[in-house]
Design a protein around this motif. Structure first.
Motif, PDB file in Angstrom:
ATOM      1  N   VAL A 261       0.865  -1.189   0.000  1.00 40.04           N
ATOM      2  CA  VAL A 261       0.000   0.000   0.000  1.00 40.04           C
ATOM      3  C   VAL A 261       0.895   1.231   0.000  1.00 40.04           C
ATOM      4  CG1 VAL A 261      -1.712   1.315   1.300  1.00 40.04           C
ATOM      5  CG2 VAL A 261      -1.856  -1.191   1.194  1.00 40.04           C
ATOM      6  N   PRO A 262       0.720   2.139  -0.961  1.00 40.49           N
ATOM      7  CA  PRO A 262       1.582   3.328  -0.998  1.00 40.49           C
ATOM      8  C   PRO A 262       1.388   4.198   0.242  1.00 40.49           C
ATOM      9  CG  PRO A 262      -0.272   3.567  -2.522  1.00 40.49           C
ATOM     10  CD  PRO A 262      -0.303   2.147  -2.033  1.00 40.49           C
ATOM     11  N   THR A 263       2.467   4.809   0.683  1.00 41.63           N
ATOM     12  CA  THR A 263       2.399   5.687   1.852  1.00 41.63           C
ATOM     13  C   THR A 263       1.705   6.986   1.465  1.00 41.63           C
ATOM     14  OG1 THR A 263       4.465   4.774   2.679  1.00 41.63           O
ATOM     15  CG2 THR A 263       3.759   6.898   3.594  1.00 41.63           C
ATOM     16  N   PRO A 264       0.651   7.369   2.182  1.00 39.60           N
ATOM     17  CA  PRO A 264      -0.037   8.617   1.827  1.00 39.60           C
ATOM     18  C   PRO A 264       0.882   9.820   1.994  1.00 39.60           C
ATOM     19  CG  PRO A 264      -0.772   7.810   3.962  1.00 39.60           C
ATOM     20  CD  PRO A 264       0.074   6.734   3.374  1.00 39.60           C
ATOM     21  N   LYS A 265       0.785  10.746   1.056  1.00 42.47           N
ATOM     22  CA  LYS A 265       1.618  11.945   1.116  1.00 42.47           C
ATOM     23  C   LYS A 265       1.142  12.877   2.226  1.00 42.47           C
ATOM     24  CE  LYS A 265       2.828  11.907  -3.801  1.00 42.47           C
ATOM     25  NZ  LYS A 265       2.804  12.666  -5.070  1.00 42.47           N
ATOM     26  N   GLN A 266       2.087  13.569   2.815  1.00 41.09           N
ATOM     27  CA  GLN A 266       1.745  14.529   3.861  1.00 41.09           C
ATOM     28  C   GLN A 266       1.308  15.826   3.176  1.00 41.09           C
ATOM     29  OE1 GLN A 266       1.737  13.740   7.057  1.00 41.09           O
ATOM     30  NE2 GLN A 266       2.508  11.688   6.680  1.00 41.09           N
ATOM     31  N   ASN A 267       0.053  15.902   2.754  1.00 42.43           N
ATOM     32  CA  ASN A 267      -0.412  17.065   2.014  1.00 42.43           C
ATOM     33  C   ASN A 267      -0.822  18.184   2.956  1.00 42.43           C
ATOM     34  OD1 ASN A 267      -2.866  16.248   3.051  1.00 42.43           O
ATOM     35  ND2 ASN A 267      -3.544  15.280   1.167  1.00 42.43           N
ATOM     36  N   SER A 268      -1.504  19.169   2.405  1.00 48.39           N
ATOM     37  CA  SER A 268      -1.812  20.374   3.175  1.00 48.39           C
ATOM     38  C   SER A 268      -2.774  20.126   4.326  1.00 48.39           C
ATOM     39  CB  SER A 268      -2.403  21.441   2.244  1.00 48.39           C
ATOM     40  OG  SER A 268      -3.655  21.011   1.719  1.00 48.39           O
ATOM     41  N   VAL A 269      -3.425  18.949   4.370  1.00 54.33           N
ATOM     42  CA  VAL A 269      -4.289  18.648   5.514  1.00 54.33           C
ATOM     43  C   VAL A 269      -3.510  18.752   6.818  1.00 54.33           C
ATOM     44  CG1 VAL A 269      -5.571  16.786   6.644  1.00 54.33           C
ATOM     45  CG2 VAL A 269      -5.927  17.239   4.223  1.00 54.33           C
ATOM     46  N   ARG A 270      -2.207  18.442   6.760  1.00 48.26           N
ATOM     47  CA  ARG A 270      -1.400  18.485   7.966  1.00 48.26           C
ATOM     48  C   ARG A 270      -1.225  19.908   8.497  1.00 48.26           C
ATOM     49  NH1 ARG A 270       1.443  14.178   9.724  1.00 48.26           N
ATOM     50  NH2 ARG A 270       1.609  15.547  11.538  1.00 48.26           N
TER      51      ARG A 270
END
Length: 713
Positions: A261-270
């Motif tokens: 399973v690809p690691t989810p990107k740390q997008n702007s939600v953070r």
């Protein structure tokens, strides 16, 4: 002679043997006592099943319930021994403790092998710890590499083996051990790395998971997928050596082909979660049990905000956006173009000059003091304490309305209004509306020279949109336990009124004009919009903040090093980002027209112009402390003509009335209904009506450097 010579040696040997035997007996007794004590202090099996000692798990959910971030340890389903696939059990035993089924908790052969390796290589390479010892360390001890810790570990392992069965120990181990990526237990690891339950593990997947225990940070698929697959090949080889699997099964296994399973990107939600989650310390006391944090974030709006910022922000610059719904719910928050490369939240942490968007507070103060959007003022050169503001057009327009002056962001008009109402009054208005940074009172402050935060400015505009009621941004709607028990729920407070509704309505009128005909035309979205642009000197910062259909959005753009950006203006890129975001954000909302016609209070209604030149019906003079200085009209003395001195004031002895209790009762109106507030005197074009005494006392503005260039609109 030989027998006599050997007798001392024999006696010494026998003595040492006895001492050794005694020591062994004492040691054995001590070990039995230690193990017995440890057994008596061990928690029950049901208590060991709990995993809250591993840290608090926090699941952060968007407004629709979608999990957007999981923080802390990640736990899957607790699988009983019979639910754990046999291939998973055998893989773990093969790589971690091949004599697990036969040793008493400590493996003497494993210890001897570890000592031999230590002698051969000069360092501890193999620890010789059994699965039971690892379980004891994970639950009760630390990872300190000391002899004392190893002794405690061995005693606890022996106690665990006496207290629980092999099946229970292996079940505990496989459900509690850390596998990297925040996952504790094989079910959490399986879901994290393969996207399904551990009950469905294949041989290759089980080998990957079993291989992680030795070094989760090195072999975790989230850290190094290739290393994880190579380690799995080693595990499969050990399983074949132990006879757990056949040569054919080993050959058929293909860890390299396992899909991860690809690691989810740390997008702007953070950016949003980094701002919201620290507030939990003030909202709840629970710090151990797993919790669900239900937030206000709208994922569709967040995606639109990301796209709008990245599409419109100039090259080499950063952008930020905050969107507040009615009552202050944060629907979208972007703190920069890429969270991975920069954690700095420019929406909540950065303080920058707001430029002409700060004129919101200048005009609010003027409207509250008595100005109206249609009043005429004069755009002309003005100098205040050595400071001469200039307009972006480098020209002057003469007589214009307040509405036009705001829409065109005329600097000289803002400077004149600030001087008339008082720069301290403007600063107080800004702080009243939620500006948390320091606001200076230099004359140029009316043009936005004080550093502010984007979220504070957006909050101020949202309060205008809410008809003058204070708006406080919030991101957490409620907090529940994993079982659904409510720990906290946000309550919107609408009790704090910042300005009268008619002031907010008139301000909305000005903001709408700025978008319809002024500097904010690029922010038009095909429905009523109110907002204001802001551009600082040398084009270092660009702002646009506005609202429509109940949603208030603030946009800032600029460089982190505050260097100039040629061409950056609030009415261009920031207004464009506002447009792109709002078109999507309010698409499903009904069109709302602004209520800019609000009934004025009685004292602003002018039934007859002559009322300004007549004495008020309930006139009474008071001193600086509010004490009466003379009787009201019709009580003893007539109201004096303008320009004359009240004889009663000049000579108290000439008064017919005495200053007694009866006079005071009549003076303060105890014998009649309370008087109406007198209307203000007539307003002239280009000036404010005289302010009440407490508002005229304005401290002198602090001097600024002559020739300073003000921010441009």
């Amino acid at each position: 002679m030989a027998s006599k010579a050997s007798s001392p040696v024999k006696r010494t040997f026998v003595t040492l043997l006895k001492i050794g035997a005694y020591a062994a007996v004492v040691g054995l007794v001590a070990l039995v006592v230690a193990v017995s004590i440890a057994m008596s202090q061990l928690p029950s099996y049901q208590e060991l099943i709990r995993r809250d000692d591993l840290g608090q798990m926090i699941r952060v959910r968007a407004n629709d319930g979608t999990v957007i971030v999981s923080l802390g340890p990640s736990f899957g389903e607790w699988l009983s021994y019979n639910e754990i696939p046999p291939i998973m059990r055998e893989a773990m035993i093969a790589v971690e403790d091949r004599r697990f089924q036969s040793h008493p908790g400590v493996d003497p052969i494993g210890i001897a092998r570890a000592v031999k390796v230590r002698v051969d290589r000069g360092s501890w390479v193999q620890g010789g710890s059994t699965i039971t010892q690892q379980l004891a360390r994970n639950i009760f001890l630390t990872n300190n590499r000391t002899f004392g810790r190893k002794v405690k570990e061995a005693i606890l392992a022996l106690a665990l083996e006496r207290r629980f069965s092999k099946e229970q120990i292996l079940e505990l181990y496989l459900n509690r051990v850390y596998f990297g990526g925040g996952a504790y237990g094989i079910d959490a690891a399986s879901r994290r790395f393969f996207g399904h339950s551990a009950e469905e593990l294949s041989l290759s997947e089980a080998a990957i998971i079993a291989g992680l225990v030795k070094a989760p940070s090195n072999y975790s698929p989230t850290a190094d997928a290739e290393a994880a697959r190579d380690r799995a090949e080693v595990v499969i080889g050990l399983m074949r050596e132990n006879g757990t699997i056949s040569a054919a099964e080993a050959a058929a296994a293909a860890p390299a082909e396992v899909k991860l399973v690809p690691t989810p990107k740390q997008n702007s939600v953070r950016y949003f979660t980094d701002w919201a989650l620290p507030q939990l310390d003030m909202l709840i006391d629970e710090t151990v049990a797993p919790i669900d944090v239900w937030t206000t974030l709208d994922l569709d709006m967040q995606r639109s905000a990301d796209q709008a910022i990245n599409a419109n922000t100039p090259a080499g610059a950063q952008g930020a956006l905050v969107a507040l719904d009615r009552g202050g719910a944060v629907r979208a928050m972007v703190g920069g173009r890429d969270y991975v490369t920069s954690l700095y939240n420019r929406a909540t942490q950065a303080t920058r000059q707001p430029g002409s968007s700060f004129k919101l507070f200048t005009y609010l103060a003027a409207l509250e003091a008595g100005y109206a959007p249609g009043d005429v003022v004069v755009d002309e050169p003005v100098t205040i304490n050595g400071w001469t503001p200039r307009n972006s057009s480098r020209s002057h327009s003469g007589a214009v309305t307040i509405r036009e002056a705001f829409a065109r962001s005329i600097n000289t008009i803002a400077a004149k209004l600030g001087q008339e109402v008082g720069f301290r009054t403007v600063a107080d208005m800004a702080q009243r509306f939620g500006i948390t940074t320091e606001v200076n009172t230099h004359p140029s402050m009316v043009l936005g020279t004080s550093d502010v935060r984007l979220i504070d400015m957006t909050r101020a505009f949202a309060s205008v949109a809410q008809k003058g009621v204070a708006v406080v941004p919030y991101g957490i709607r409620r907090v529940t336990t994993a079982e659904g028990e409510l720990l906290y729920e946000h309550q919107v407070d609408e009790s704090r009124v910042l300005v009268a509704p008619w002031v907010a309505a008139q301000m909305t009128d000005l903001l709408q004009a700025a978008v319809m005909t002024g500097t904010g035309r690029a922010a038009q979205i095909g429905r009523p919009v109110a907002g204001k642009t802001g551009t600082t000197s040398s084009n270092k910062d660009g702002w646009f903040i506005g609202f429509s259909s109940g949603l208030t959005t603030g946009v800032w753009m600029g460089r982190d090093d505050a260097k100039a950006l040629p061409g950056l203006q609030g009415g261009r890129a920031p207004a464009g980002a506002f447009h792109d975001f709002m078109v999507k954000a309010v698409a499903d909302r009904s069109v709302e027209n602004f209520e800019i016609e609000v009934a004025l209070p009685d004292w602003q209604i002018e039934p007859d112009e002559e009322v300004w030149f007549e004495a008020p019906d309930e006139y009474m003079m008071v001193d600086e402390n509010g004490n009466p200085l003379g009787p009201p009209p019709g009580v003893g003395l007539p109201f004096p003509e303008p320009g004359t001195v009240d004889p009663g004031l000049a000579d108290p002895s000439s008064r017919d009335d005495q200053l007694d209790q009866d006079w005071l009762d009549r003076a303060v109106g105890r014998d009649r209904p309370p008087p109406r507030e007198p209307p203000p005197p007539p307003r002239r074009q280009g000036s404010l009506p005289p302010l009440p005494q407490q508002r005229q006392s304005v401290p002198p503005a602090e001097p600024v450097e002559r020739g300073a260039v003000p921010p441009q609109p």
